[in-house]
Design an enzyme around this catalytic site. Structure first.
Site, PDB file in Angstrom:
ATOM      1  N   ASP A  11      27.833  66.371  25.742  1.00 52.06           N
ATOM      2  CA  ASP A  11      26.972  65.866  24.667  1.00 52.06           C
ATOM      3  C   ASP A  11      27.612  64.616  24.089  1.00 52.06           C
ATOM      4  O   ASP A  11      28.830  64.420  24.204  1.00 52.06           O
ATOM      5  CB  ASP A  11      26.790  66.908  23.569  1.00 52.06           C
ATOM      6  N   SER A  12      26.794  63.786  23.467  1.00 52.44           N
ATOM      7  CA  SER A  12      27.323  62.579  22.833  1.00 52.44           C
ATOM      8  C   SER A  12      28.206  62.911  21.637  1.00 52.44           C
ATOM      9  O   SER A  12      28.982  62.061  21.190  1.00 52.44           O
ATOM     10  CB  SER A  12      26.173  61.667  22.387  1.00 52.44           C
ATOM     11  N   CYS A  74      22.234  67.336  25.772  1.00 52.84           N
ATOM     12  CA  CYS A  74      21.920  66.242  24.850  1.00 52.84           C
ATOM     13  C   CYS A  74      20.554  65.704  25.249  1.00 52.84           C
ATOM     14  O   CYS A  74      20.348  65.315  26.401  1.00 52.84           O
ATOM     15  CB  CYS A  74      22.987  65.151  24.978  1.00 52.84           C
ATOM     16  N   GLU A 158      26.033  65.326  10.770  1.00 49.89           N
ATOM     17  CA  GLU A 158      27.392  64.998  11.202  1.00 49.89           C
ATOM     18  C   GLU A 158      28.308  64.643  10.030  1.00 49.89           C
ATOM     19  O   GLU A 158      29.528  64.724  10.163  1.00 49.89           O
ATOM     20  CB  GLU A 158      27.351  63.880  12.241  1.00 49.89           C
ATOM     21  N   CYS A 192      16.347  68.087  19.542  1.00 49.01           N
ATOM     22  CA  CYS A 192      17.697  67.545  19.353  1.00 49.01           C
ATOM     23  C   CYS A 192      18.598  68.736  19.084  1.00 49.01           C
ATOM     24  O   CYS A 192      18.270  69.585  18.247  1.00 49.01           O
ATOM     25  CB  CYS A 192      17.754  66.551  18.192  1.00 49.01           C
ATOM     26  N   HIS A 194      21.243  68.996  17.542  1.00 48.33           N
ATOM     27  CA  HIS A 194      21.798  69.061  16.191  1.00 48.33           C
ATOM     28  C   HIS A 194      20.906  69.869  15.243  1.00 48.33           C
ATOM     29  O   HIS A 194      21.386  70.487  14.292  1.00 48.33           O
ATOM     30  CB  HIS A 194      21.927  67.654  15.591  1.00 48.33           C
TER      31      HIS A 194
END
Length: 275
Positions: A11-12, A74, A158, A192, A194
């Protein structure tokens, strides 16, 4: 390391850890290596070429660690890099496989809706790629897809501000914009990795009848089916329950702190340069 043949999870940044958690819950026996390219995150607003180049560097690093199978956990990388990696970069190498998260999600998402109207929430990069529009149409041509970019959600997550009361404003903002596209939407896909960290706030600002679909369990089930259908890959994968975490950020303590929230368990990582 090279005596092991782990599954690589890329993942990024942190989001892929929510998918990794679901994969471990369903396939705990395998060895795994997780790589987060935190030094160059976020990927969401970068060009196709840049995202491909960054992703391919990380995939090659995972190959060098002995991974015969790599999962791009991702959405942005899956949308903007996977096709090129599969059709060009590893085309002539039958020993290596790279899978993404968009196709397995598209294969089942139509089963969640009764009205055939689905909302897709994602980063700018994922939404602009149109990947979900194309893939869902392929499997469920009768389903109408309404997309909504949520550019501020990943930064909120984040930076650890996703639990703050102020985050509700931005959650409601994008959800209202999505729902304004159609009153028939009965299913919302969190496109996503996240976004599961925002799921309580998302649920609070959506009508109760709307299904909220996260990708972790879907991707894990798809991987389980994949290794069953591909015994030639499965027999290469070692099964000692080894789990290793790497990040391209030199601040591993910061990575471990944030990663533990996404992974729902303590994480201890090592720094690596993929160049």
């Amino acid at each position: 390391m090279l005596n092991n043949k782990p599954i690589g999870i890329f993942d990024s940044g942190y989001g892929g850890l929510t998918v990794f958690r679901s994969i471990i819950d369903q396939l705990p026996q395998y060895d795994y290596i997780y790589l987060g390219d935190n030094n160059r995150a976020p990927y969401g607003n970068r060009s196709f070429k840049t995202i491909h180049d960054y992703t391919w560097e990380c995939v090659q690093w995972l190959f060098k660690q002995g991974c015969p199978l790599v999962i791009l956990a991702c959405n942005t990388a899956s949308a903007k890099a996977l096709r090129t990696i599969q059709q060009r970069d590893i085309k002539n190498d039958p020993e290596k496989r790279v899978l993404g998260v968009i196709r397995p999600t598209a294969e089942v998402i139509g089963n969640y809706t009764k009205t055939n109207d689905i909302g897709v929430l994602g980063t700018d990069g994922t939404i602009q790629s149109g990947s979900y529009l194309l893939e869902i149409e392929h499997f469920f041509p009768e389903v109408k897809v309404h997309q909504q970019a949520c550019p501020l959600w990943v930064p909120l997550i984040e930076t650890g501000e996703y639990d703050d009361p102020g985050a509700d404003y931005y959650v409601k903002l994008y959800l209202d914009q999505l729902l304004a596209r159609s009153v028939k939407i009965d299913t919302v896909l969190l496109a996503c990795t996240h976004y599961p960290l925002l799921i309580d706030k998302i649920r609070a600002h959506l009508p109760a009848h709307i299904n909220i679909v996260s990708q972790g369990d879907i991707v894990a089930q798809s991987l389980l089916d994949y290794v069953k259908r591909h015994p030639e890959i499965n027999e290469k994968l070692t099964q000692t329950q080894s789990r290793k975490f790497y990040t391209t950020s030199d601040d591993t303590a910061d990575f471990d702190h944030h990663a533990s929230m996404f992974f729902s368990a303590p994480v201890k990582s090592k720094y690596v340069s993929v160049k």
